[in-house]
Design an enzyme around this catalytic site. Structure first.
Site, PDB file in Angstrom:
ATOM      1  N   GLY A   9       0.778  -1.237   0.000  1.00  0.00           N
ATOM      2  CA  GLY A   9       0.000   0.000   0.000  1.00  0.00           C
ATOM      3  C   GLY A   9       0.810   1.287   0.000  1.00  0.00           C
ATOM      4  N   SER A  10       2.036   1.225  -0.518  1.00  0.00           N
ATOM      5  CA  SER A  10       2.795   2.488  -0.562  1.00  0.00           C
ATOM      6  C   SER A  10       2.123   3.485  -1.507  1.00  0.00           C
ATOM      7  CB  SER A  10       4.264   2.269  -0.912  1.00  0.00           C
ATOM      8  OG  SER A  10       4.402   1.391  -1.978  1.00  0.00           O
ATOM      9  N   ASN A  11       1.574   2.994  -2.608  1.00  0.00           N
ATOM     10  CA  ASN A  11       0.825   3.895  -3.500  1.00  0.00           C
ATOM     11  C   ASN A  11      -0.435   4.419  -2.815  1.00  0.00           C
ATOM     12  OD1 ASN A  11       1.917   4.174  -6.375  1.00  0.00           O
ATOM     13  ND2 ASN A  11       2.243   2.010  -5.920  1.00  0.00           N
ATOM     14  N   LEU A  83      -4.987  -7.185  -6.667  1.00  0.00           N
ATOM     15  CA  LEU A  83      -4.622  -8.325  -7.510  1.00  0.00           C
ATOM     16  C   LEU A  83      -5.788  -9.175  -7.995  1.00  0.00           C
ATOM     17  CD1 LEU A  83      -1.368  -9.416  -5.655  1.00  0.00           C
ATOM     18  CD2 LEU A  83      -1.630  -7.854  -7.582  1.00  0.00           C
ATOM     19  N   ASN A 100      -6.608   2.070 -12.745  1.00  0.00           N
ATOM     20  CA  ASN A 100      -5.575   1.146 -12.257  1.00  0.00           C
ATOM     21  C   ASN A 100      -4.202   1.670 -12.654  1.00  0.00           C
ATOM     22  OD1 ASN A 100      -4.476  -1.317 -11.167  1.00  0.00           O
ATOM     23  ND2 ASN A 100      -4.284  -2.103 -13.263  1.00  0.00           N
ATOM     24  N   HIS A 102      -0.400   0.146 -13.653  1.00  0.00           N
ATOM     25  CA  HIS A 102       0.350  -1.060 -13.977  1.00  0.00           C
ATOM     26  C   HIS A 102       1.829  -0.691 -14.071  1.00  0.00           C
ATOM     27  CE1 HIS A 102       0.828  -5.123 -15.411  1.00  0.00           C
ATOM     28  NE2 HIS A 102       1.679  -4.657 -16.312  1.00  0.00           N
ATOM     29  N   ASP A 143      -5.861  -5.284 -17.592  1.00  0.00           N
ATOM     30  CA  ASP A 143      -4.882  -4.334 -18.146  1.00  0.00           C
ATOM     31  C   ASP A 143      -5.169  -3.885 -19.577  1.00  0.00           C
ATOM     32  OD1 ASP A 143      -3.493  -4.611 -15.756  1.00  0.00           O
ATOM     33  OD2 ASP A 143      -2.266  -6.240 -16.522  1.00  0.00           O
ATOM     34  N   GLU A 172       5.881   5.913 -10.107  1.00  0.00           N
ATOM     35  CA  GLU A 172       4.550   5.774  -9.474  1.00  0.00           C
ATOM     36  C   GLU A 172       4.350   6.872  -8.433  1.00  0.00           C
ATOM     37  OE1 GLU A 172       4.411   1.803  -7.852  1.00  0.00           O
ATOM     38  OE2 GLU A 172       3.961   0.923  -9.800  1.00  0.00           O
TER      39      GLU A 172
HETATM   40  C1  GRF Z   1       2.763  -1.212  -7.656  1.00  0.00           C
HETATM   41  O1  GRF Z   1       3.940  -1.475  -8.335  1.00  0.00           O
HETATM   42  C2  GRF Z   1       1.633  -1.000  -8.629  1.00  0.00           C
HETATM   43  O2  GRF Z   1       2.026  -0.437  -9.821  1.00  0.00           O
HETATM   44  C3  GRF Z   1       1.189  -2.405  -8.871  1.00  0.00           C
HETATM   45  O3  GRF Z   1       1.286  -3.032  -7.619  1.00  0.00           O
HETATM   46  C4  GRF Z   1       2.299  -2.407  -6.850  1.00  0.00           C
HETATM   47  C5  GRF Z   1       1.699  -2.042  -5.526  1.00  0.00           C
HETATM   48  O4  GRF Z   1       2.645  -1.630  -4.594  1.00  0.00           O
HETATM   49  N1  GRF Z   1      -0.041  -2.479  -9.587  1.00  0.00           N
HETATM   50  P1  GRF Z   1       2.185  -0.951  -3.239  1.00  0.00           P
HETATM   51  O5  GRF Z   1       1.258  -1.922  -2.539  1.00  0.00           O
HETATM   52  O6  GRF Z   1       1.517   0.344  -3.567  1.00  0.00           O
HETATM   53  O7  GRF Z   1       3.426  -0.739  -2.429  1.00  0.00           O
END
Ligand code: GRF
Length: 189
Positions: A9-11, A83, A100, A102, A143, A172
């Site tokens: 969940g860093s994003n 996922l 999404n 990718h 995708d 990202e």
């Molecule tokens: C990221 O690389 C995103 O592009 C992909 O899954 C990863 C998730 O990483 N779809 P995080 O959980 O946000 O750290």
């Protein structure tokens, strides 16, 4: 918006922080299909309500999830490392409102099973001279929805799947929140 995430969940965290200062949208719910996902800890720390859904409910009872999204007045869904396939009922309920990210340059290196480290390994194996991120709308096929933004990073033969991942992650962190915001702004003007 609601963020769907299955892992670290860093994003998701980056999106929450960015949108806390945005006038366009806010993150008001985080949903995970994985009770052990670190994203749920992050949600707690960030004080964002979170919800765990089962893969069975996602597949067989999407209406239960749709009800929750309605309860939280969700207009957009952002998938950040989620996922599982989004069921058709949800896609129909959120037309052009599910986004999404990718970690490669679609249409290459996408599709079922192409996630996380697998993507970067495949990019390395193919000897690509560049990789990057693709932000796209979600439709029935993995995708394959309309791409709304891509950013590239150059690769050298010395790059490993690990360093490719680091380069892609940097993109990202830099672009994802901003491009989600731009998309929502464009759609509402
Ligand atoms: C990221 O690389 C995103 O592009 C992909 O899954 C990863 C998730 O990483 N779809 P995080 O959980 O946000 O750290």
């Amino acid at each position: 918006m609601a963020i769907f995430a299955s892992g670290s969940g860093s994003n998701a965290e980056n999106l929450v922080k960015y949108f806390s200062k945005s006038k366009v949208a806010k993150v008001t719910l985080i949903i995970s299909n994985n009770i052990d996902a670190y994203v749920l800890m992050r949600a707690k720390k960030l004080r964002i309500p979170s919800l765990v859904i089962s893969n069975t409910d996602l597949k067989q009872h999407p209406n239960l999830i749709l009800e929750k999204l309605k309860e939280f007045s969700i207009d957009y869904i952002v998938l950040a490392g989620f996922l599982r396939k989004i069921p058709e009922a949800m896609i129909n309920a959120f037309p052009k409102q599910i986004i999404n990210i990718h970690p490669a340059l679609l249409p290459k290196f996408g599709g079922k099973g192409m996630y996380g480290a697998k993507v970067h390994k495949a990019v390395k194996q193919a000897g690509e001279t560049e990789s990057g991120i693709s932000i796209h709308l979600v439709n029935q096929a993995y995708d394959e929805g309309k791409i709304i933004f891509r950013a590239k990073t150059a690769l050298t033969p010395a790059d490993t799947p690990k360093t490719i991942e680091q380069k892609v992650r940097a993109l990202e962190m830099k672009h994802f929140p901003n491009e989600v915001e731009n998309f929502i702004t464009r759609q509402n003007n």
